[in-house]
Design a protein around this motif. Structure first.
Motif, PDB file in Angstrom:
ATOM      1  N   SER A   1     -12.803  -6.556   5.875  1.00  0.00           N
ATOM      2  CA  SER A   1     -13.601  -5.347   5.659  1.00  0.00           C
ATOM      3  C   SER A   1     -13.549  -4.379   6.837  1.00  0.00           C
ATOM      4  CB  SER A   1     -15.056  -5.732   5.376  1.00  0.00           C
ATOM      5  OG  SER A   1     -15.602  -6.460   6.461  1.00  0.00           O
ATOM      6  N   ASP A   2     -13.194  -4.859   8.029  1.00  0.00           N
ATOM      7  CA  ASP A   2     -13.150  -4.000   9.206  1.00  0.00           C
ATOM      8  C   ASP A   2     -11.803  -3.305   9.396  1.00  0.00           C
ATOM      9  OD1 ASP A   2     -15.759  -4.585   9.899  1.00  0.00           O
ATOM     10  OD2 ASP A   2     -15.197  -6.343  11.089  1.00  0.00           O
ATOM     11  N   LEU A   3     -10.862  -3.562   8.510  1.00  0.00           N
ATOM     12  CA  LEU A   3      -9.553  -2.926   8.620  1.00  0.00           C
ATOM     13  C   LEU A   3      -9.694  -1.413   8.511  1.00  0.00           C
ATOM     14  CD1 LEU A   3      -6.364  -3.474   8.610  1.00  0.00           C
ATOM     15  CD2 LEU A   3      -6.537  -3.074   6.152  1.00  0.00           C
ATOM     16  N   ASP A   4      -9.066  -0.682   9.412  1.00  0.00           N
ATOM     17  CA  ASP A   4      -9.102   0.775   9.342  1.00  0.00           C
ATOM     18  C   ASP A   4      -8.221   1.244   8.186  1.00  0.00           C
ATOM     19  OD1 ASP A   4      -8.251   3.690  10.167  1.00  0.00           O
ATOM     20  OD2 ASP A   4      -9.977   3.190  11.409  1.00  0.00           O
ATOM     21  N   VAL A   5      -8.716   2.214   7.408  1.00  0.00           N
ATOM     22  CA  VAL A   5      -7.968   2.665   6.233  1.00  0.00           C
ATOM     23  C   VAL A   5      -6.605   3.244   6.603  1.00  0.00           C
ATOM     24  CG1 VAL A   5     -10.002   3.076   4.807  1.00  0.00           C
ATOM     25  CG2 VAL A   5      -9.119   4.914   6.265  1.00  0.00           C
ATOM     26  N   SER A   6      -6.442   3.693   7.836  1.00  0.00           N
ATOM     27  CA  SER A   6      -5.153   4.248   8.270  1.00  0.00           C
ATOM     28  C   SER A   6      -4.075   3.169   8.319  1.00  0.00           C
ATOM     29  CB  SER A   6      -5.289   4.908   9.645  1.00  0.00           C
ATOM     30  OG  SER A   6      -5.683   3.954  10.618  1.00  0.00           O
ATOM     31  N   ASP A   7      -4.495   1.883   8.292  1.00  0.00           N
ATOM     32  CA  ASP A   7      -3.536   0.778   8.307  1.00  0.00           C
ATOM     33  C   ASP A   7      -3.059   0.387   6.911  1.00  0.00           C
ATOM     34  OD1 ASP A   7      -3.551   0.494  11.087  1.00  0.00           O
ATOM     35  OD2 ASP A   7      -5.351  -0.763  11.024  1.00  0.00           O
ATOM     36  N   LEU A   8      -3.627   1.015   5.892  1.00  0.00           N
ATOM     37  CA  LEU A   8      -3.182   0.740   4.524  1.00  0.00           C
ATOM     38  C   LEU A   8      -1.817   1.389   4.307  1.00  0.00           C
ATOM     39  CD1 LEU A   8      -6.470   1.373   2.485  1.00  0.00           C
ATOM     40  CD2 LEU A   8      -5.498  -0.821   3.159  1.00  0.00           C
ATOM     41  N   ASP A   9      -0.855   0.608   3.885  1.00  0.00           N
ATOM     42  CA  ASP A   9       0.472   1.147   3.624  1.00  0.00           C
ATOM     43  C   ASP A   9       1.102   0.443   2.429  1.00  0.00           C
ATOM     44  OD1 ASP A   9       1.200  -1.346   4.584  1.00  0.00           O
ATOM     45  OD2 ASP A   9       1.903  -0.604   6.521  1.00  0.00           O
ATOM     46  N   VAL A  10       2.324   0.828   2.090  1.00  0.00           N
ATOM     47  CA  VAL A  10       3.019   0.285   0.928  1.00  0.00           C
ATOM     48  C   VAL A  10       3.333  -1.194   1.120  1.00  0.00           C
ATOM     49  CG1 VAL A  10       5.114   0.438  -0.476  1.00  0.00           C
ATOM     50  CG2 VAL A  10       3.991   2.531   0.329  1.00  0.00           C
TER      51      VAL A  10
ATOM     52  N   LEU B   1       1.650  -3.431   2.789  1.00  0.00           N
ATOM     53  CA  LEU B   1       0.430  -4.207   2.579  1.00  0.00           C
ATOM     54  C   LEU B   1       0.139  -4.344   1.084  1.00  0.00           C
ATOM     55  CD1 LEU B   1      -2.078  -5.601   3.812  1.00  0.00           C
ATOM     56  CD2 LEU B   1      -3.200  -3.363   3.803  1.00  0.00           C
ATOM     57  N   PHE B   2       0.375  -3.283   0.332  1.00  0.00           N
ATOM     58  CA  PHE B   2       0.131  -3.295  -1.102  1.00  0.00           C
ATOM     59  C   PHE B   2       1.041  -4.312  -1.808  1.00  0.00           C
ATOM     60  CE2 PHE B   2       0.985  -1.441  -5.381  1.00  0.00           C
ATOM     61  CZ  PHE B   2      -0.294  -1.532  -5.900  1.00  0.00           C
TER      62      PHE B   2
ATOM     63  N   LEU C   1       2.080 -10.282  -3.781  1.00  0.00           N
ATOM     64  CA  LEU C   1       2.747 -11.578  -3.582  1.00  0.00           C
ATOM     65  C   LEU C   1       1.722 -12.660  -3.242  1.00  0.00           C
ATOM     66  CD1 LEU C   1       5.875 -10.431  -1.546  1.00  0.00           C
ATOM     67  CD2 LEU C   1       5.841 -11.247  -3.917  1.00  0.00           C
ATOM     68  N   HIS C   2       0.720 -12.280  -2.461  1.00  0.00           N
ATOM     69  CA  HIS C   2      -0.351 -13.208  -2.099  1.00  0.00           C
ATOM     70  C   HIS C   2      -1.088 -13.706  -3.349  1.00  0.00           C
ATOM     71  CE1 HIS C   2      -4.064 -14.746  -0.269  1.00  0.00           C
ATOM     72  NE2 HIS C   2      -4.733 -13.919  -1.065  1.00  0.00           N
ATOM     73  N   LEU C   3      -1.393 -12.789  -4.265  1.00  0.00           N
ATOM     74  CA  LEU C   3      -2.079 -13.168  -5.492  1.00  0.00           C
ATOM     75  C   LEU C   3      -1.255 -14.136  -6.317  1.00  0.00           C
ATOM     76  CD1 LEU C   3      -3.619  -9.774  -6.728  1.00  0.00           C
ATOM     77  CD2 LEU C   3      -4.838 -11.706  -5.727  1.00  0.00           C
TER      78      LEU C   3
ATOM     79  N   TYR D   1      -4.921  -6.805 -11.399  1.00  0.00           N
ATOM     80  CA  TYR D   1      -5.697  -6.715 -10.155  1.00  0.00           C
ATOM     81  C   TYR D   1      -5.159  -5.603  -9.252  1.00  0.00           C
ATOM     82  CZ  TYR D   1      -7.841 -11.222 -11.295  1.00  0.00           C
ATOM     83  OH  TYR D   1      -8.541 -12.234 -11.899  1.00  0.00           O
ATOM     84  N   ALA D   2      -3.831  -5.506  -9.169  1.00  0.00           N
ATOM     85  CA  ALA D   2      -3.212  -4.540  -8.260  1.00  0.00           C
ATOM     86  C   ALA D   2      -3.377  -3.101  -8.755  1.00  0.00           C
ATOM     87  CB  ALA D   2      -1.733  -4.868  -8.084  1.00  0.00           C
ATOM     88  N   ARG D   3      -3.521  -2.935 -10.053  1.00  0.00           N
ATOM     89  CA  ARG D   3      -3.669  -1.583 -10.598  1.00  0.00           C
ATOM     90  C   ARG D   3      -4.927  -0.912 -10.055  1.00  0.00           C
ATOM     91  NH1 ARG D   3      -2.916  -2.977 -15.430  1.00  0.00           N
ATOM     92  NH2 ARG D   3      -0.672  -2.611 -15.500  1.00  0.00           N
ATOM     93  N   ALA D   4      -5.999  -1.676  -9.915  1.00  0.00           N
ATOM     94  CA  ALA D   4      -7.241  -1.128  -9.353  1.00  0.00           C
ATOM     95  C   ALA D   4      -7.047  -0.739  -7.891  1.00  0.00           C
ATOM     96  CB  ALA D   4      -8.367  -2.155  -9.481  1.00  0.00           C
TER      97      ALA D   4
END
Length: 294
Positions: free
Chosen positions: A40-49, A51-52, A57-59, A73-76
């Motif tokens: 939850s503490d991850l900065d949104v600027s670290d969200l990238d393709v 990670l998506f 793959l993790h799921l 799940y990923a669509r949301a």
């Protein structure tokens, strides 16, 4: 801004847009799974393709679920990414947010024989038997979703014109019509239904205790019907698929079907052209060119 704060903003926006409770619950479940994965503490600027893709793959690897469920799940999460992008909170190429490819399972609508088999599996001498049969009839005759059946109210039913006012996804309303047999069972059900004055709502479908039915009521109904009818692949949405396929098979207009089903775009409805074509192949006699040569 961290991921938890961004999540609160996103959910507030969904409520502001007037999304249904089902849609909001869907985002809540899927995004909390994603936040648990990222922190939850991850900065949104670290969200990238990357990670998506890694999350998908993790799921697949840790949750032991099918690829089609991973896509759900990923669509949301992809919607969440897009929201952050248009709010100028992240800077990525959103066109690269691809969902994991999944094998497309063939949808096999109920045949006419199976529909009769299903409808003959109810005890129509009891209130519950009539109620449950009517639920299936509305799905087969009008293409209703499970949630639309649950939300149906007394005021939504026009007995004079044999139509229903349906409150669909995204608070969108539509009018659908039903046939004479369904009309007969609606009146029969109303005669058998417990005193509606004891109910806490205007819900049309009630339990024997005069309480509104729930999604779980229908879930349990179809689990029971698998055994009673002998149709093991039975599930609520299959009846909607059967309605739509028969509509196209019998010459119905695709755009009219889109409105009847409550689809936002016709691309979703077009799947039933393929299903109706498959039904023609199964039902119609195949004229083999090879046979004419021998």
């Amino acid at each position: 801004m961290n991921l938890s704060q961004a999540y609160e903003m996103f959910m507030q926006e969904q409520k502001f847009r007037g999304n249904s409770q089902e849609t909001i619950s869907y985002y809540k479940i899927c995004l909390n799974m994603f936040i648990d994965y990222c922190g939850s503490d991850l900065d949104v600027s670290d969200l990238d393709v990357i990670l998506f893709k890694g999350y998908q793959l993790h799921l697949q690897e840790t949750k032991n679920i099918k690829r089609v469920s991973v896509r759900t799940y990923a669509r949301a999460v992809r919607v969440f990414y897009r929201y952050l992008y248009f709010e100028d909170l992240i800077d990525i190429n959103i066109n690269k947010l691809q969902l994991m490819k999944a094998n497309t399972e063939v949808i096999l609508p109920l045949s006419d024989v199976e529909v009769k088999q299903l409808l003959n599996s109810f005890d129509v001498d009891s209130f519950l038997g009539v109620r449950d049969k009517l639920i299936c009839m509305l799905m087969l005759d009008c293409g209703l979703r499970r949630g639309e059946v649950v939300k149906l109210t007394n005021s939504d039913i026009d007995l004079l014109n044999c139509t229903l006012k349906i409150n669909g996804k995204g608070s969108k309303q539509r009018i659908v019509s039903y046939g004479n047999l369904t009309n007969l069972y609606i009146n029969l059900y109303k005669d058998l239904r417990p005193d509606v004055l004891t109910s806490s709502s205007d819900s049309f479908f009630l339990t024997i205790h005069s309480e509104p039915i729930t999604h779980n009521t229908i879930k349990m109904l179809f689990q029971d019907l698998k055994t009673k009818s002998g149709i093991t692949r039975l599930y609520p949405h299959l009846l909607r698929h059967t309605f739509a396929t028969n509509y196209i098979y019998n010459g119905g207009n695709l755009e009219v079907l889109r409105v009847l089903l409550g689809h936002s775009t016709i691309s979703i409805t077009q799947i039933y052209i393929h299903l109706a074509s498959q039904m023609h192949i199964i039902n119609d006699k195949y004229n083999s060119h090879l046979d004419t040569l021998t």
